[in-house]
Design a protein around this motif. Structure first.
Motif, PDB file in Angstrom:
ATOM      1  N   ASP A  56       0.926  -1.337  -0.005  1.00 20.59           N
ATOM      2  CA  ASP A  56       0.016  -0.120   0.051  1.00 20.59           C
ATOM      3  C   ASP A  56       0.742   1.249  -0.128  1.00 20.59           C
ATOM      4  OD1 ASP A  56      -1.671   2.245   0.564  1.00 20.59           O
ATOM      5  OD2 ASP A  56      -2.811   1.096   2.056  1.00 20.59           O
ATOM      6  N   GLU A  57       1.203   1.550  -1.225  1.00 21.80           N
ATOM      7  CA  GLU A  57       2.092   2.728  -1.336  1.00 21.80           C
ATOM      8  C   GLU A  57       1.516   4.123  -0.593  1.00 21.80           C
ATOM      9  OE1 GLU A  57       4.117   5.547  -4.851  1.00 21.80           O
ATOM     10  OE2 GLU A  57       4.501   3.204  -4.766  1.00 21.80           O
ATOM     11  N   ILE A  58       0.312   4.339  -0.746  1.00 16.78           N
ATOM     12  CA  ILE A  58      -0.353   5.647  -0.356  1.00 16.78           C
ATOM     13  C   ILE A  58      -0.292   5.739   1.412  1.00 16.78           C
ATOM     14  CG2 ILE A  58      -2.574   6.690   0.403  1.00 16.78           C
ATOM     15  CD1 ILE A  58      -3.508   5.759  -2.488  1.00 16.78           C
ATOM     16  N   ASN A  59      -0.356   4.452   1.899  1.00 17.23           N
ATOM     17  CA  ASN A  59      -0.080   4.565   3.401  1.00 17.23           C
ATOM     18  C   ASN A  59       1.165   3.975   3.919  1.00 17.23           C
ATOM     19  OD1 ASN A  59      -2.977   5.359   4.284  1.00 17.23           O
ATOM     20  ND2 ASN A  59      -3.403   3.527   3.055  1.00 17.23           N
ATOM     21  N   ASP A  60       2.088   3.629   2.949  1.00 17.05           N
ATOM     22  CA  ASP A  60       3.507   3.092   3.298  1.00 17.05           C
ATOM     23  C   ASP A  60       3.397   2.071   4.257  1.00 17.05           C
ATOM     24  OD1 ASP A  60       6.222   3.441   2.994  1.00 17.05           O
ATOM     25  OD2 ASP A  60       6.542   4.943   4.449  1.00 17.05           O
ATOM     26  N   ARG A  61       2.655   0.801   3.645  1.00 14.68           N
ATOM     27  CA  ARG A  61       2.734  -0.281   4.642  1.00 14.68           C
ATOM     28  C   ARG A  61       2.049  -1.205   3.809  1.00 14.68           C
ATOM     29  NH1 ARG A  61      -2.936  -0.211   7.544  1.00 14.68           N
ATOM     30  NH2 ARG A  61      -3.803   1.040   6.021  1.00 14.68           N
ATOM     31  N   CYS A  62       2.152  -2.635   4.473  1.00 16.34           N
ATOM     32  CA  CYS A  62       1.733  -3.742   3.658  1.00 16.34           C
ATOM     33  C   CYS A  62       0.214  -3.691   4.046  1.00 16.34           C
ATOM     34  CB  CYS A  62       2.050  -5.091   4.286  1.00 16.34           C
ATOM     35  SG  CYS A  62       1.399  -6.646   3.893  1.00 16.34           S
ATOM     36  N   GLY A  63      -0.594  -3.890   2.710  1.00 14.57           N
ATOM     37  CA  GLY A  63      -2.114  -3.945   2.660  1.00 14.57           C
ATOM     38  C   GLY A  63      -2.573  -5.240   3.331  1.00 14.57           C
ATOM     39  N   ILE A  64      -1.757  -6.276   3.535  1.00 13.24           N
ATOM     40  CA  ILE A  64      -2.502  -7.515   3.860  1.00 13.24           C
ATOM     41  C   ILE A  64      -1.597  -8.041   5.280  1.00 13.24           C
ATOM     42  CG2 ILE A  64      -3.349  -8.501   1.757  1.00 13.24           C
ATOM     43  CD1 ILE A  64      -0.837 -10.105   1.495  1.00 13.24           C
ATOM     44  N   HIS A  65      -1.204  -7.084   5.942  1.00 12.94           N
ATOM     45  CA  HIS A  65      -0.021  -7.119   6.888  1.00 12.94           C
ATOM     46  C   HIS A  65      -0.324  -8.527   8.008  1.00 12.94           C
ATOM     47  CE1 HIS A  65       2.311  -6.534  10.434  1.00 12.94           C
ATOM     48  NE2 HIS A  65       3.255  -6.107   9.660  1.00 12.94           N
ATOM     49  N   SER A  66      -1.701  -8.735   8.237  1.00  7.59           N
ATOM     50  CA  SER A  66      -2.023  -9.521   9.361  1.00  7.59           C
ATOM     51  C   SER A  66      -1.683 -11.242   8.531  1.00  7.59           C
ATOM     52  CB  SER A  66      -3.431  -9.574   9.675  1.00  7.59           C
ATOM     53  OG  SER A  66      -4.320  -9.572   8.598  1.00  7.59           O
ATOM     54  N   VAL A  67      -1.910 -11.179   7.285  1.00 16.91           N
ATOM     55  CA  VAL A  67      -1.966 -12.544   6.395  1.00 16.91           C
ATOM     56  C   VAL A  67      -0.579 -12.526   5.566  1.00 16.91           C
ATOM     57  CG1 VAL A  67      -4.158 -13.257   6.757  1.00 16.91           C
ATOM     58  CG2 VAL A  67      -3.583 -12.093   4.785  1.00 16.91           C
ATOM     59  N   ARG A  68       0.270 -11.675   5.848  1.00 20.36           N
ATOM     60  CA  ARG A  68       1.462 -11.487   4.850  1.00 20.36           C
ATOM     61  C   ARG A  68       2.378 -12.879   4.712  1.00 20.36           C
ATOM     62  NH1 ARG A  68       2.933  -9.373   9.538  1.00 20.36           N
ATOM     63  NH2 ARG A  68       4.845  -9.439  10.443  1.00 20.36           N
ATOM     64  N   PRO A  69       2.878 -13.112   3.829  1.00 21.14           N
ATOM     65  CA  PRO A  69       3.590 -14.247   3.578  1.00 21.14           C
ATOM     66  C   PRO A  69       4.938 -14.545   4.602  1.00 21.14           C
ATOM     67  CG  PRO A  69       3.187 -13.443   1.673  1.00 21.14           C
ATOM     68  CD  PRO A  69       2.617 -12.400   2.549  1.00 21.14           C
ATOM     69  N   SER A  70       5.151 -15.784   4.694  1.00 19.48           N
ATOM     70  CA  SER A  70       6.424 -15.941   5.796  1.00 19.48           C
ATOM     71  C   SER A  70       7.619 -15.193   5.494  1.00 19.48           C
ATOM     72  CB  SER A  70       6.489 -17.517   6.070  1.00 19.48           C
ATOM     73  OG  SER A  70       6.847 -18.058   4.595  1.00 19.48           O
ATOM     74  N   ILE A  71       7.837 -15.288   4.046  1.00 22.72           N
ATOM     75  CA  ILE A  71       9.124 -14.406   3.788  1.00 22.72           C
ATOM     76  C   ILE A  71       9.181 -13.234   4.147  1.00 22.72           C
ATOM     77  CG2 ILE A  71       8.530 -13.887   1.204  1.00 22.72           C
ATOM     78  CD1 ILE A  71      11.395 -14.745   0.487  1.00 22.72           C
ATOM     79  N   CYS A  72       7.877 -12.396   3.964  1.00 13.54           N
ATOM     80  CA  CYS A  72       7.778 -11.019   4.544  1.00 13.54           C
ATOM     81  C   CYS A  72       8.044 -11.011   5.966  1.00 13.54           C
ATOM     82  CB  CYS A  72       6.256 -10.508   4.119  1.00 13.54           C
ATOM     83  SG  CYS A  72       6.066 -10.658   2.427  1.00 13.54           S
ATOM     84  N   ARG A  73       7.479 -11.878   6.479  1.00 11.49           N
ATOM     85  CA  ARG A  73       7.422 -11.859   8.377  1.00 11.49           C
ATOM     86  C   ARG A  73       9.010 -12.164   8.557  1.00 11.49           C
ATOM     87  NH1 ARG A  73       2.458 -12.542  10.750  1.00 11.49           N
ATOM     88  NH2 ARG A  73       1.013 -13.453   8.993  1.00 11.49           N
ATOM     89  N   ALA A  74       9.980 -12.929   7.599  1.00 12.07           N
ATOM     90  CA  ALA A  74      11.282 -13.031   8.024  1.00 12.07           C
ATOM     91  C   ALA A  74      12.169 -12.014   7.490  1.00 12.07           C
ATOM     92  CB  ALA A  74      11.667 -14.453   7.450  1.00 12.07           C
ATOM     93  N   PHE A  75      11.830 -11.106   6.682  1.00  7.95           N
ATOM     94  CA  PHE A  75      12.521 -10.152   5.969  1.00  7.95           C
ATOM     95  C   PHE A  75      13.126  -9.385   6.877  1.00  7.95           C
ATOM     96  CE2 PHE A  75      13.943  -6.465   3.832  1.00  7.95           C
ATOM     97  CZ  PHE A  75      14.618  -6.971   2.526  1.00  7.95           C
ATOM     98  N   GLY A  76      14.601  -9.154   6.781  1.00  8.03           N
ATOM     99  CA  GLY A  76      15.187  -8.207   7.754  1.00  8.03           C
ATOM    100  C   GLY A  76      15.816  -8.945   9.039  1.00  8.03           C
TER     101      GLY A  76
END
Length: 117
Positions: A56-76
């Motif tokens: 979500d570029e307008i809000n500068d965040r993940c638009g599906i944060h609560s169900v984001r994929p595991s790779i997104c949870r692991a990033f960083g």
């Protein structure tokens, strides 16, 4: 654990995003249950090439944060998934991320908004 400095990144790290069969089901359910306006606002945004379709570029965040994929949870937090704004976090772990399930595809490549609406 220290949090990542994601504000202001504009999703440049959000891609490519491989997803598993279970993650695909969760994302479809999340999109289906989103208010129509929120879903359309997210869908119709312009994004950088290769950026995840759910960033979500307008809000500068993940638009599906609560169900984001595991790779997104692991990033960083792993050596092979460095955050360019705070690489010390991953370097402290000295581990590499290894997916627990084989992906069925990649968001923005194998799965587009047409697969979720």
């Amino acid at each position: 654990m220290e949090s990542l400095p994601c504000n202001g990144c504009k999703g440049m790290c959000c891609g490519p995003v491989p997803i598993t069969k279970d993650e695909l089901k969760k994302i479809k359910k999340k999109i289906k249950n989103m208010p129509r306006k929120a879903r359309l606002d997210l869908k119709n945004q312009q994004r950088y090439f290769g950026t995840c379709i759910f960033y979500d570029e307008i809000n500068d965040r993940c638009g599906i944060h609560s169900v984001r994929p595991s790779i997104c949870r692991a990033f960083g937090y792993y050596n092979n998934l460095l955050c360019f704004r705070n690489p010390k976090l991953a370097l402290a772990s000295r581990r590499n991320y290894i997916a627990s399930s084989y992906p069925v595809g990649i968001l923005s490549v194998d799965f587009t908004w047409n697969d979720f609406t």
